[in-house]
Write a protein that holds these residues in place. Structure first.
Motif, PDB file in Angstrom:
ATOM      1  N   ASP A 146       0.834  -1.208   0.000  1.00 33.15           N
ATOM      2  CA  ASP A 146       0.000   0.000   0.000  1.00 33.15           C
ATOM      3  C   ASP A 146       0.866   1.255   0.000  1.00 33.15           C
ATOM      4  N   ASP A 191      -5.297   9.110  -0.823  1.00 30.43           N
ATOM      5  CA  ASP A 191      -5.079   8.304   0.382  1.00 30.43           C
ATOM      6  C   ASP A 191      -3.816   8.698   1.142  1.00 30.43           C
ATOM      7  N   HIS A 220      -3.473  11.597  -5.347  1.00 29.03           N
ATOM      8  CA  HIS A 220      -3.225  10.570  -4.327  1.00 29.03           C
ATOM      9  C   HIS A 220      -4.067  10.873  -3.079  1.00 29.03           C
ATOM     10  N   LYS A 253      -1.043   3.965  -1.711  1.00 29.03           N
ATOM     11  CA  LYS A 253      -2.403   3.785  -1.216  1.00 29.03           C
ATOM     12  C   LYS A 253      -2.524   4.208   0.239  1.00 29.03           C
ATOM     13  N   LYS A 254      -1.410   4.481   0.876  1.00 26.86           N
ATOM     14  CA  LYS A 254      -1.410   5.001   2.239  1.00 26.86           C
ATOM     15  C   LYS A 254      -0.057   5.637   2.514  1.00 26.86           C
ATOM     16  N   ARG A 268       2.551   1.599  -3.455  1.00 25.18           N
ATOM     17  CA  ARG A 268       1.572   1.965  -4.480  1.00 25.18           C
ATOM     18  C   ARG A 268       0.875   3.290  -4.148  1.00 25.18           C
TER      19      ARG A 268
END
Length: 309
Positions: free
Chosen positions: A86, A121, A119, A91-92, A89
Motif C-alpha cells: 500500500d 489516500d 493521491h 495507497k497510504k 503503491r
C-alpha cells in the motif's frame, strides 16, 4: 529446525482445505509439488504433521499444535507485506513538511491540493514555522523534509534547489511607483521599508552592498512574518519586497507587485532532507510532484542557470 515459508504455506493450505488437490489449487502449484513441500517440512521437523489415507487427510498431534502458530505467522506476514505494498503503491502514507509561514499560506496549499487530487489516500501534514526553525524540525525528525532559503551556518543536510526567484517590490495599488516604467532599488530607498527580522534583511543588505557599493535601503520597521509586512504595506505604512510566488496573497491585501531592477537580486529556496535517512515512498512522491508543480506554476518567475553566491 528451519522450516521455509513455502513449506509452512503448504502445510497451512492442507490443514485449511483438508485435501491435497484443493490445497494445490489454492497455492497455484501441482499436487506433486505440494506433497514434496509437506515431506520436506516433515523431514525438517523430524516428525509427521499430516496423516494420509485414501479417504481423508488429518493432522497429527504435532500438526494440530503447529497449525495455529504457522497460520498466525503467515497472516501477520501477509498483513505486513500488504501494508508495504500500500505504501509503495501510494495507497497510504504520511508526509510531514516544515516550511516558512509565507510559503505555508501560498505555494504549499496549492501544491497539496493538486497532489491530493492524484493521491487521495496520502496524508500530507504541514508545519508552518519561522524560517529559522525549518532546519531544526528536519534534523529532529519532526519533518520528513523542509523547504526554506539558504541560512548560516550551512546545515548538515542534503540540499536540492527548488527554485530561484528575483525580489519584487510590493506597494499599495495606486502608489506613485505604479506609474513608473521600471523600478530600481534606488526607487525603493525613497520610501519607508518594512523588512523581516534576522537573516532576510542581513542577506538583502549584503547583496545590495556587493552590487551597488552602497546600501540605499534603510529599514523603517522590522517584523517577524511577511504576512505582517504585507498588512502594514496595505495600511499605507511603507513598501516591502517579496518573491513572486506570493503574488496572489499580495493581491488579496490590495497590493501591487513589480520586479526590481539595477540589480536583479534573487533568493533560492531549497528542499532539505536528512542525509543517510531514506524517505518513505509517499514523501519521495510528494517531493517529485512539488518540483514539477513549481516548475509548471512559476516558470515565468523562476531564474535559471544562475551561479551560486
Amino acid at each position: 529446525m528451519n522450516p521455509t515459508l513455502r513449506q509452512m504455506r503448504a502445510f497451512v493450505a492442507v490443514a485449511k482445505t483438508g485435501h491435497f488437490t484443493l490445497a494445490a489449487e489454492y497455492l497455484h502449484i501441482t499436487q506433486s509439488a505440494l506433497s514434496g513441500l509437506i515431506k520436506e517440512l516433515e523431514q525438517t521437523l523430524g516428525a509427521r504433521v499430516v496423516d494420509r489415507s485414501t479417504r481423508k487427510i488429518g493432522l497429527t498431534d504435532i500438526g494440530r499444535e503447529l497449525y495455529p502458530l504457522f497460520s498466525q505467522m503467515i497472516d501477520d506476514l501477509d498483513g505486513a507485506l500488504a501494508n508495504v505494498a500500500d505504501h509503495t503503491r501510494l495507497k497510504k502514507g504520511i508526509v510531514r513538511i516544515a516550511a516558512p509561514q509565507l510559503m505555508s499560506c501560498t505555494l504549499l496549499p496549492e501544491a497539496m491540493a493538486a497532489y491530493r487530487a492524484l493521491h487521495p489516500d496520502i496524508e500530507v501534514r504541514l508545519a508552518d514555522t519561522a524560517v529559522e526553525s525549518v532546519i531544526a524540525r528536519v534534523l529532529s525528525g519532526e519533518a520528513d523534509f523542509g523547504i526554506g532559503p539558504e541560512r548560516d551556518p550551512a546545515p548538515t543536510l542534503h540540499v536540492r534547489t527548488l527554485f530561484e526567484m528575483p525580489f519584487a517590490l510590493v506597494f499599495p495599488k495606486g502608489h506613485e511607483l505604479e506609474a513608473q516604467a521600471r523600478v530600481t532599488w534606488h526607487d525603493v530607498s525613497r520610501y519607508p521599508f518594512i523588512s523581516l527580522q534576522g537573516q532576510f534583511t542581513e542577506r538583502l543588505l549584503d547583496d545590495m552592498h556587493a552590487s551597488l557599493r552602497e546600501v540605499p535601503l534603510k529599514p523603517a520597521g522590522e517584523v517577524t512574518f511577511m504576512t505582517t509586512a504585507l498588512a502594514m504595506v496595505g495600511a499605507g505604512l511603507g513598501v516591502t519586497v517579496c518573491l513572486p510566488y506570493a503574488e496572489r496573497l499580495a493581491t488579496s491585501y490590495g497590493l501591487a507587485m513589480r520586479p526590481i531592477e539595477e540589480p536583479q537580486l534573487t533568493r533560492r529556496f531549497f528542499v532539505y532532507t536528512r542525509p543517510g535517512r531514506s524517505l518513505s515512498p509517499a514523501a519521495e512522491s510528494f517531493i517529485d510532484f512539488l518540483f514539477g508543480h513549481v516548475e509548471h506554476t512559476y516558470a515565468e518567475a523562476a531564474v535559471h542557470d544562475t551561479p551560486p553566491r
